[in-house]
Design an enzyme around this catalytic site. Structure first.
Site, PDB file in Angstrom:
ATOM      1  N   SER A  48       0.863  -1.150   0.096  1.00 13.66           N
ATOM      2  CA  SER A  48      -0.295  -0.059   0.107  1.00 13.66           C
ATOM      3  C   SER A  48       0.848   1.216   0.035  1.00 13.66           C
ATOM      4  O   SER A  48       0.543   2.382  -0.610  1.00 13.66           O
ATOM      5  CB  SER A  48      -0.792  -0.001   1.306  1.00 13.66           C
ATOM      6  OG  SER A  48      -0.315  -0.325   2.513  1.00 13.66           O
ATOM      7  N   HIS A  66      -5.164  -2.795  -3.346  1.00 15.33           N
ATOM      8  CA  HIS A  66      -4.573  -2.142  -4.128  1.00 15.33           C
ATOM      9  C   HIS A  66      -4.273  -2.743  -5.615  1.00 15.33           C
ATOM     10  O   HIS A  66      -3.818  -2.122  -6.577  1.00 15.33           O
ATOM     11  CB  HIS A  66      -3.374  -1.326  -3.668  1.00 15.33           C
ATOM     12  CG  HIS A  66      -3.600  -0.642  -2.295  1.00 15.33           C
ATOM     13  ND1 HIS A  66      -4.031   0.680  -2.609  1.00 15.33           N
ATOM     14  CD2 HIS A  66      -3.551  -0.970  -1.054  1.00 15.33           C
ATOM     15  CE1 HIS A  66      -4.168   1.182  -1.346  1.00 15.33           C
ATOM     16  NE2 HIS A  66      -3.866   0.020  -0.400  1.00 15.33           N
ATOM     17  N   LYS A  94     -11.641   1.046  -2.726  1.00 18.20           N
ATOM     18  CA  LYS A  94     -10.505   1.492  -3.448  1.00 18.20           C
ATOM     19  C   LYS A  94     -11.025   1.647  -5.014  1.00 18.20           C
ATOM     20  O   LYS A  94     -11.656   2.732  -5.283  1.00 18.20           O
ATOM     21  CB  LYS A  94      -9.032   0.912  -3.238  1.00 18.20           C
ATOM     22  CG  LYS A  94      -8.800   0.772  -1.671  1.00 18.20           C
ATOM     23  CD  LYS A  94      -7.594   0.559  -1.127  1.00 18.20           C
ATOM     24  CE  LYS A  94      -7.318   1.010   0.062  1.00 18.20           C
ATOM     25  NZ  LYS A  94      -8.341   0.997   1.232  1.00 18.20           N
TER      26      LYS A  94
HETATM   27  N1  PMP Z   1      -5.341  -3.512   3.188  1.00 18.61           N
HETATM   28  C1  PMP Z   1      -4.799  -2.506   2.496  1.00 18.61           C
HETATM   29  C2  PMP Z   1      -3.334  -3.114   2.038  1.00 18.61           C
HETATM   30  C3  PMP Z   1      -5.115  -1.250   2.653  1.00 18.61           C
HETATM   31  O1  PMP Z   1      -4.336  -0.433   1.919  1.00 18.61           O
HETATM   32  C4  PMP Z   1      -6.219  -0.952   3.308  1.00 18.61           C
HETATM   33  C5  PMP Z   1      -6.760   0.637   3.315  1.00 18.61           C
HETATM   34  N2  PMP Z   1      -5.855   1.500   3.485  1.00 18.61           N
HETATM   35  C6  PMP Z   1      -6.962  -1.897   3.826  1.00 18.61           C
HETATM   36  C7  PMP Z   1      -6.730  -3.184   3.925  1.00 18.61           C
HETATM   37  C8  PMP Z   1      -8.438  -1.576   4.569  1.00 18.61           C
HETATM   38  O2  PMP Z   1      -9.422  -1.303   3.886  1.00 18.61           O
HETATM   39  P1  PMP Z   1     -10.560  -0.426   4.108  1.00 18.61           P
HETATM   40  O3  PMP Z   1      -9.863   1.085   3.815  1.00 18.61           O
HETATM   41  O4  PMP Z   1     -11.494  -0.941   3.052  1.00 18.61           O
HETATM   42  O5  PMP Z   1     -10.951  -0.714   5.619  1.00 18.61           O
END
Ligand code: PMP
Length: 633
Positions: free
Chosen positions: A426, A454, A485
């Site tokens: 991420s 992502h 996303k």
């Molecule tokens: N996994 C990853 C790799 C993320 O980047 C994120 C969000 N930043 C999440 C899980 C969590 O997802 P959400 O924002 O839908 O709670």
């Protein structure tokens, strides 16, 4: 370690004046002895006739460690209220005539030790009535850097004594009133807890006494007395409480933590967006280029996606009324799960309210304390939190380093385990080496799990994610993803075999105990997922934009490369990264400075996130401005 038990007693005209107990390390013994002598000799009750110090060496294995009794305070304004509180305590111990016990307590005044009283027959069990029974040879555990404290702390000493007494064989409780004329707080204690009773006698009264309540066959009395007088006890977790001091400032820790974060450039604030999330947004009264959103395919603001949300709300209302297992399962949830399973070529899928919950809920349900989880060093916080919540042993391997992972697997014994990683990382935008990852999981019989937050909608020819990116060469057991996303809404999901999904439906606590997502969210996500498949050119445009943006940055002296929608631009220092992001904001660009704890300290970066809807003009302007600002600051 060599330890000594110190006991000090002083008296005047054959009456007890003061007494104290300590267990100290050999190096502290001389100073502690001097303190005790000073304390015994300078008592407010006047000069003493006699003072004794007994010093005994203790063997480590003789010492018993006890946790301090839990403390509660009963506020009483008068001695009558205090006695009522003691009566209630006695009744709760099953004592038939509390008043008689309280009379014994009054009569104990002047005794040197405590009355040992049969709780049921009220028979006196102390062998020498004038002397009573003493609880001695105990202390509290001190912090290693704690400064010595000469003054008497009634509460601390009483809690230590009460903790020892409560654990004595055959003792079911204790009552105590101090004989200090200025100290009117007493207590009632048992293994259930230490109850401070703020007023149990009139101020100025020198009457005080102590009763240990005994229950059982009297053959056990010598054992009880031996424990009370001889067993060395160190009590853990005693924190001083000064009843006269103002209450502690309960907000101090929070204030100080935030101040420290501010001074380190780690303080976080919110920025308000005043328009839909798209490649251009309105905030602070001005249009700005959005380079920080995770809506890579810009579905959130798509007219058809919005309409799907509106229609679902109009038909089914705003909320779902319960968890999926109660009232919260609707047609949109079921359709979306089916579509996600198909999209990920899986047997089945399960929705969660956020991606965070999907990771937390799946990992904590699948793993337990007997398991081992192998986790990439740069995995997302929601994976880390899920691992921690599971209670499993966590083995962290170097970021995307399959040799280090193989090494960790070779040297770590386990019966059941999980291998987990982001598919696209991420904060760095790099892609997991999926084939090696799955090969290693298979070789060692581990469940494999990949977070596609992502990668969905971004990598793979048609945006199906990491399995497609590697042309179907490898497939992990568990695919996790988010709706928040590329799909432009909010929510998380797990895809995999039917067995896995059935298990999670039955065992995953966020799924079971949280109200399901509103119909609008499920309907709009489904629409976005359909559009992703009918309009694959969005994925291609996104990729093209990333290539263009990286080339422009590279031309401007910032070598960058990314195969995903995330383009990290290294800055290093946290404070500088904030200054750069602020300056970019002033120049009309929304871009996040990513700092510790999201990334390691000293590795602060700008994280550009691109959308398929960015125009080349926007990206050209943004890349030039970023390069300019980095040069200037
Ligand atoms: N996994 C990853 C790799 C993320 O980047 C994120 C969000 N930043 C999440 C899980 C969590 O997802 P959400 O924002 O839908 O709670």
């Amino acid at each position: 370690m060599i330890r000594y038990s110190l006991k000090m007693r002083s008296s005047a005209a054959s009456k007890h004046v003061s007494g104290s107990e300590k267990i100290v390390e050999a190096s502290d013994a001389p100073r502690s002895i001097a303190d005790l002598v000073e304390r015994g000799m300078t008592h407010p009750r006047g000069p003493v006739d006699f003072l004794s110090i007994k010093v005994e060496r203790l063997q480590d294995e003789e010492i018993r460690y006890l946790d301090a009794l839990p403390v509660s305070t009963i506020q009483t304004k008068t001695s009558r209220e205090g006695r009522d509180a003691m009566r209630t305590f006695l009744r709760n111990l099953g004592i038939a005539s509390p008043d008689k016990v309280l009379r014994e307590l009054d009569a104990a005044s002047g005794m040197r030790g405590a009355v040992l009283l049969d709780a049921d027959t009220l028979e006196h069990l102390e062998p020498d009535h004038a002397r009573g029974v003493r609880a001695t040879c105990m202390d509290r555990e001190r912090e290693c850097d704690e400064p010595p404290c000469k003054s008497k702390n009634h509460f601390v000493e009483a809690l230590v004594l009460a903790t020892k007494v409560a654990h004595a064989p055959h003792i079911i409780g204790e009552l105590c009133i101090s004989d200090d004329p200025d100290y009117v707080t007493g207590y009632a204690a048992s293994t259930a807890g230490y109850r401070r009773i703020t007023c149990v006698k009139e101020k100025g009264s020198e009457n005080g006494g102590r009763i240990f309540l005994y229950r059982g066959d009297h053959e056990g009395v010598p054992e009880t007395i031996d424990y009370l007088e001889r067993q060395a006890v160190i009590v853990r977790g005693v924190t001083p409480l000064n009843a006269d001091a103002p209450l502690p400032d309960k907000w101090k820790y929070l204030r100080e933590t935030l101040d420290a974060m501010r001074s380190q450039g780690l303080y976080r604030t919110l920025r308000r967006m005043d328009s839909a999330q798209s490649s251009e947004v309105l905030c602070d009264g001005r249009k700005r280029i959005m380079l920080a959103s995770n809506h890579y395919l810009d579905f959130s603001s798509d007219e058809r996606v919005r309409r799907a949300a509106v229609q679902a709300t109009e038909t089914f209302g705003a909320g779902s009324g319960g968890s999926r297992l109660t009232t919260g399962n609707g047609v949109w949830h079921e359709r979306l799960e089916k579509a996600l399973a198909d999209f990920k070529a899986s047997e089945s899928a399960l929705l969660f309210n956020t991606g965070y919950e999907a990771n937390l809920g799946a990992i904590s349900a699948l793993m337990d304390r007997s398991c081992v989880i192998f986790s990439d060093a740069l995995n997302h916080a929601s994976i880390i939190d899920g691992c921690r919540l599971s209670g499993a042993r966590i083995v962290v391997y170097r970021h995307n380093d399959m040799e280090d992972l193989a090494h960790a697997l070779r040297r770590t014994p386990f019966k059941r385990g999980l291998l987990v990683s982001d598919a696209v990382f991420s904060m760095g935008g790099d892609i997991l080496d999926l084939p090696s990852f799955v090969r290693l999981a298979e070789k060692y019989g581990l469940l494999s799990m990949v977070d596609e937050a992502h990668s969905t909608g971004v990598i793979g020819k048609h945006g199906h994610g990491i399995v497609e990116h590697f042309n179907g060469q490898a497939r992990p057991d568990i695919l996790m993803g988010t709706l928040s996303k590329s799909l432009g809404a909010e929510g998380g999901f797990i895809c995999g075999r039917e067995l896995l999904i059935n298990y999670l439906r039955n065992k995953s606590r966020p799924f079971i105990f949280s109200t399901s997502m509103p119909p609008a969210t499920a309907a709009s996500s489904l629409k976005a997922l359909e559009l992703l498949q009918t309009e694959p050119e969005r994925v291609r445009t996104l990729r093209d934009n990333v290539r263009f943006f990286c080339e422009r940055l590279t031309d401007a002296g910032l070598p960058t490369h990314s195969e995903t929608a995330i383009v990290p631009i290294a800055v290093g220092d946290e404070k500088r990264s904030l200054r750069v992001a602020d300056e970019l904001w002033r120049r009309g660009i929304v871009l996040s400075a990513i700092r510790y704890p999201t990334v390691r300290r000293g590795e602060a970066r700008l994280r550009a996130a691109l959308m398929s809807s960015h125009t080349k003009a926007q990206l050209a302007f943004a890349s030039k401005t970023i390069a300019d600002v980095l040069r200037e600051l």
